[in-house]
Scaffold this motif. Structure first.
Motif, PDB file in Angstrom:
ATOM      1  N   SER A 423       0.759  -1.041   0.077  1.00  0.00           N
ATOM      2  CA  SER A 423       0.376   0.212  -0.070  1.00  0.00           C
ATOM      3  C   SER A 423       1.139   0.845  -0.393  1.00  0.00           C
ATOM      4  N   VAL A 424       0.469   2.941  -0.088  1.00  0.00           N
ATOM      5  CA  VAL A 424       0.757   3.143  -0.793  1.00  0.00           C
ATOM      6  C   VAL A 424       0.977   4.039   0.794  1.00  0.00           C
ATOM      7  N   PRO A 425       1.930   4.763   1.758  1.00  0.00           N
ATOM      8  CA  PRO A 425       2.128   4.566   2.983  1.00  0.00           C
ATOM      9  C   PRO A 425       1.352   6.718   2.930  1.00  0.00           C
ATOM     10  N   GLY A 426       1.105   6.772   4.064  1.00  0.00           N
ATOM     11  CA  GLY A 426      -0.059   7.546   3.738  1.00  0.00           C
ATOM     12  C   GLY A 426      -1.755   7.728   3.638  1.00  0.00           C
ATOM     13  N   GLU A 427      -1.836   6.606   2.971  1.00  0.00           N
ATOM     14  CA  GLU A 427      -3.506   6.207   2.681  1.00  0.00           C
ATOM     15  C   GLU A 427      -4.090   6.906   3.799  1.00  0.00           C
ATOM     16  N   ASN A 428      -5.164   7.545   3.448  1.00  0.00           N
ATOM     17  CA  ASN A 428      -6.333   7.825   4.151  1.00  0.00           C
ATOM     18  C   ASN A 428      -6.381   8.436   6.199  1.00  0.00           C
ATOM     19  N   SER A 429      -5.101   9.458   5.993  1.00  0.00           N
ATOM     20  CA  SER A 429      -4.450   9.970   6.697  1.00  0.00           C
ATOM     21  C   SER A 429      -5.295  10.697   7.320  1.00  0.00           C
ATOM     22  N   LEU A 430      -5.596  11.561   6.612  1.00  0.00           N
ATOM     23  CA  LEU A 430      -6.596  12.356   6.681  1.00  0.00           C
ATOM     24  C   LEU A 430      -7.936  12.282   7.357  1.00  0.00           C
ATOM     25  N   ARG A 431      -8.729  10.794   6.633  1.00  0.00           N
ATOM     26  CA  ARG A 431      -9.851  10.407   8.086  1.00  0.00           C
ATOM     27  C   ARG A 431      -9.221   9.546   8.705  1.00  0.00           C
ATOM     28  N   LYS A 432      -7.853   9.054   9.215  1.00  0.00           N
ATOM     29  CA  LYS A 432      -7.823   8.206   9.973  1.00  0.00           C
ATOM     30  C   LYS A 432      -7.573  10.089  10.963  1.00  0.00           C
ATOM     31  N   LEU A 433      -7.192  11.057  10.760  1.00  0.00           N
ATOM     32  CA  LEU A 433      -6.711  12.161  11.824  1.00  0.00           C
ATOM     33  C   LEU A 433      -7.969  12.496  12.436  1.00  0.00           C
ATOM     34  N   VAL A 434      -9.263  12.686  11.425  1.00  0.00           N
ATOM     35  CA  VAL A 434     -10.592  13.149  12.127  1.00  0.00           C
ATOM     36  C   VAL A 434     -11.390  11.770  12.952  1.00  0.00           C
ATOM     37  N   SER A 435     -10.929  10.351  12.889  1.00  0.00           N
ATOM     38  CA  SER A 435     -11.211   9.432  13.328  1.00  0.00           C
ATOM     39  C   SER A 435     -10.777   9.628  15.129  1.00  0.00           C
ATOM     40  N   ASN A 436      -9.535  10.016  14.703  1.00  0.00           N
ATOM     41  CA  ASN A 436      -9.284   9.776  16.753  1.00  0.00           C
ATOM     42  C   ASN A 436     -10.078  10.734  17.334  1.00  0.00           C
ATOM     43  N   PHE A 437     -10.884  11.596  16.797  1.00  0.00           N
ATOM     44  CA  PHE A 437     -11.321  12.921  17.861  1.00  0.00           C
ATOM     45  C   PHE A 437     -12.521  12.109  17.792  1.00  0.00           C
ATOM     46  N   SER A 438     -12.797  11.313  17.343  1.00  0.00           N
ATOM     47  CA  SER A 438     -14.613  11.388  16.497  1.00  0.00           C
ATOM     48  C   SER A 438     -15.454  11.086  18.355  1.00  0.00           C
ATOM     49  N   ASN A 439     -14.763  10.271  19.509  1.00  0.00           N
ATOM     50  CA  ASN A 439     -14.864  10.197  20.369  1.00  0.00           C
ATOM     51  C   ASN A 439     -14.750  11.077  20.871  1.00  0.00           C
ATOM     52  N   SER A 440     -14.042  12.153  20.945  1.00  0.00           N
ATOM     53  CA  SER A 440     -13.627  12.971  21.735  1.00  0.00           C
ATOM     54  C   SER A 440     -15.081  13.890  22.634  1.00  0.00           C
ATOM     55  N   ALA A 441     -15.226  13.659  24.166  1.00  0.00           N
ATOM     56  CA  ALA A 441     -16.642  14.626  24.411  1.00  0.00           C
ATOM     57  C   ALA A 441     -16.557  16.312  24.242  1.00  0.00           C
ATOM     58  N   THR A 442     -15.022  16.674  24.039  1.00  0.00           N
ATOM     59  CA  THR A 442     -15.299  18.298  23.905  1.00  0.00           C
ATOM     60  C   THR A 442     -14.884  18.975  22.531  1.00  0.00           C
ATOM     61  N   VAL A 443     -14.412  18.400  21.494  1.00  0.00           N
ATOM     62  CA  VAL A 443     -13.549  18.600  20.137  1.00  0.00           C
ATOM     63  C   VAL A 443     -14.084  18.690  19.487  1.00  0.00           C
ATOM     64  N   ALA A 444     -14.846  19.662  18.679  1.00  0.00           N
ATOM     65  CA  ALA A 444     -15.680  19.795  18.115  1.00  0.00           C
ATOM     66  C   ALA A 444     -14.754  20.527  16.409  1.00  0.00           C
ATOM     67  N   GLU A 445     -13.811  21.119  16.302  1.00  0.00           N
ATOM     68  CA  GLU A 445     -12.731  21.613  15.227  1.00  0.00           C
ATOM     69  C   GLU A 445     -11.744  21.504  15.142  1.00  0.00           C
ATOM     70  N   ILE A 446     -10.905  21.011  13.717  1.00  0.00           N
ATOM     71  CA  ILE A 446      -9.506  20.608  13.939  1.00  0.00           C
ATOM     72  C   ILE A 446      -9.257  21.453  12.668  1.00  0.00           C
ATOM     73  N   ARG A 447      -8.195  21.598  13.303  1.00  0.00           N
ATOM     74  CA  ARG A 447      -7.242  23.312  12.479  1.00  0.00           C
ATOM     75  C   ARG A 447      -6.090  22.881  12.047  1.00  0.00           C
ATOM     76  N   THR A 448      -5.773  23.066  10.479  1.00  0.00           N
ATOM     77  CA  THR A 448      -4.299  22.383  10.216  1.00  0.00           C
ATOM     78  C   THR A 448      -3.755  23.977   9.887  1.00  0.00           C
ATOM     79  N   ASP A 449      -2.985  24.492  10.175  1.00  0.00           N
ATOM     80  CA  ASP A 449      -2.194  25.367   9.305  1.00  0.00           C
ATOM     81  C   ASP A 449      -1.460  25.649   7.949  1.00  0.00           C
TER      82      ASP A 449
END
Length: 608
Positions: A423-449
């Protein structure tokens, strides 16, 4: 010689004739008045057929007349000209006057073979004066005809048609006809509303109506006190006739921010809110309320049942929304690359493009990229468009990213580590990033520079795409872009393009640059960059031609207000050579046989 008896008969005949003539002379004015009265009644009966507004509630006449001032809904009545048999014209529901065109809203969908013309009516027709406002009146030119600029499907019920501005001495009561039909139209109702003061869209959200409006002049980036605003709902606008009265209900606004006002739906229409005109007005009892009551409106709300969400109740983990103008050549690379990063659904808000974007979107959707295009004819309304998209995507998506087609996520760490398989390294990296915060009780926004790239020495657009062509950037990041959980946004839907206001108790997180950054290909070759001079979609960002905010990051530093290419443009904004994303794309995305990148391959439509 005439006999006495004959003489007497002749005198009686003359006297009878004179009496009859006198009788007719006395009765003729009465007869003419009676005939005119009958004719007047006939005209009125034709005038107030189904397209008229007939209020019956105890609501002020001022409110009712303003509510329907742009919504003629008239069935246009053509007449035969030049001896030809007339053909039916197309009904026009609403008209809006923009700086460079007039937008018509039609309550039907057009076929591809419908060749339409805009019909303009002489606003001095029937005056009888030979000189009007210093211009000689052409008594034979009652109407003028121009080809339409473009047509587009707006929603499942309506289409939009763009017409050139009317010629001098012609009104904005523009109608539509089929090309070459040799017929004109009535043009007596529905002059265009000015774009700077009109309610232009409305969406149902639960038990509320979210209304989008120009002209309230609410403070940018701030929440406004809603108690001085009301919403007015006109019932029966789509199916009214001579026996169907129109009613108007109103409710107070519950939130207001920038161009978005939210009001409760009246209880009587919550079960069937279909085809209802809605506008925004002022609560006259409020001390801040101006004199006028309501704004003109072209907005109608429809039941969400008419546009059901997919039968699969499972939501997409990650979706993306953007607004663009004439970016058709760029979206293939942008969508294909980010789909590989895990984006599952795309909402493209098309702000009056004329570069064939419909075909590109259709081809991408045919390739299962799950792309939909929303015609958004409202100029300089990016913030409102993003609020609209947040509502539209809420039932389909857990997370929604809001960023532009010249912005590409890059994961330095993930792209360097191979997983040990093919597989290509980093595939689905963006979806994995947001999934890591899906169960958070307080995080509602992810900001990237964002890192801003320059022309990188190029003088023509890179044939392999921006990710390969542009490799030199500024040292420090500029701004950020956000991915949000739409169900956790503040009910005002307030946003500043880069991020939204969140509900109380929720927060955002900043992604470290070592994990992810956005390559913003902001300052491209001059031919591409120059287009930004003539079109900015954000509401509160001035166009570069305007002599305002010269130090803003939304401008090109040192460029001024004129679209004149600096002699050193291709060398500007180059402080750091950064080939990370270029090396990754060429290393893993090139087809080993054709040596082409996925977005370089011929599309299905271009190959036909």
């Amino acid at each position: 010689m005439e006999l006495p008896e004959q003489r007497r008969k002749r005198k009686r005949m003359v006297r009878s004739y004179l009496q009859a003539k006198q009788y007719l002379s006395l009765r003729r004015p009465i007869f003419l008045c009676f005939s005119f009265f009958i004719f007047f009644l006939f005209v009125l009966s034709d005038r107030f057929r189904p397209g008229s507004f007939r209020p019956v509630l105890n609501t002020s006449s001022t409110t009712l007349s303003l509510l329907s001032s742009t919504a003629s809904n008239s069935i246009l009545q053509p007449f035969a000209a030049h001896g030809k048999e007339s053909q039916p014209s197309f009904p026009v529901q609403d008209r809006i006057l923009f700086p460079d065109h007039v937008l018509l809203i039609a309550p039907n969908r057009f076929r591809q073979d419908d060749q339409l013309e805009c019909v303009y009516h002489n606003q001095f027709n029937g005056s009888g004066d030979d000189i009007l406002e210093g211009k000689e009146k052409n008594k034979h030119l009652d109407f003028a005809v121009r080809p339409v600029l473009s047509t587009d499907d707006y929603d499942e019920f309506r289409s939009v048609v763009r017409c050139p501005l009317p010629p001098l001495s012609f009104s904005t009561a523009i109608d539509l006809r089929r090309r070459g039909s040799y017929n004109s139209t009535a043009g007596t109702n529905g002059t265009a509303s000015p774009w700077d003061k009109v309610v232009y869209e409305a969406v149902i959200d639960g038990d509320t109506a979210v209304v989008f409006v120009k002209g309230l002049k609410l403070r940018p980036h701030k929440i406004t006190d809603p108690t001085w605003l009301r919403c007015y709902f006109e019932l029966g606008i789509l199916d009214r006739d001579e026996n169907h009265s129109v009613s108007v209900l109103s409710t107070e606004a519950v939130t207001a921010a920038q161009e978005v006002v939210r009001c409760l739906l009246p209880r009587t229409i919550r079960n069937n809110p279909h085809g209802i005109r809605v506008t925004v007005g002022y609560n006259t009892s409020h001390p801040r309320a101006p004199v006028h009551v309501t704004l003109p409106s072209v907005a109608t709300i429809h039941s969400s049942k008419s546009n059901p969400v997919q039968s699969n109740p499972k939501k997409h983990e990650l979706c993306v929304c953007t607004m663009l103008w004439n970016q058709a050549p760029a979206i293939r690379e942008w969508i294909m690359y980010h789909s590989w990063l895990g984006v599952e659904r795309w909402f493209i808000y098309d702000n009056n493009s004329d570069d064939g974007i419909e075909d590109v979107v259709r081809d991408l959707d045919w390739q299962n990229y799950n792309v939909s295009r929303q015609s958004w004819p409202w100029i300089k309304t990016q913030e409102a468009g993003f609020s609209h998209c947040a509502l539209k995507a809420k039932d389909e998506c857990n997370w929604v990213g809001f960023f532009d087609v010249d912005e590409f996520f890059y994961f330095p760490r993930a792209f360097r580590h191979h997983g040990g398989d093919f597989s290509v390294p980093g595939e689905n990296s963006l979806r994995k990033l947001v999934s890591n915060f899906s169960n958070s009780a307080t995080v509602a926004e992810i900001r990237t520079d964002c890192r801003s790239f320059g022309p990188s020495g190029l003088s023509s657009h890179p044939s392999q795409g921006v990710t390969v062509g542009y490799t030199c950037r500024l040292q420090s990041p500029e701004r950020h872009k956000s991915i949000v959980r739409t169900e956790l946004l503040d009910v005002t839907l307030l946003n500043v393009v880069h991020h939204f206001r969140l509900r109380e108790g929720y927060r955002h997180v900043n992604v470290p640059e070592g994990i992810a950054v956005i390559n913003h290909y902001k300052y491209q070759v001059w031919e591409t960059f120059r287009a930004k001079f003539f079109r900015r979609v954000a509401t509160y960002v001035v166009d570069w031609q305007e002599d305002q905010n010269k130090g803003s990051k939304d401008r090109a530093p040192g460029l001024g207000t004129e679209a004149v290419e600096p002699s050193d443009w291709r060398l500007r904004f180059c402080e750091v050579w950064d080939t990370g994303l270029k090396d990754f794309v060429l290393g893993y995305f090139v087809d080993p046989v054709t040596r082409l990148l996925p977005w370089e391959k011929k599309s299905r439509t271009s190959a036909q």
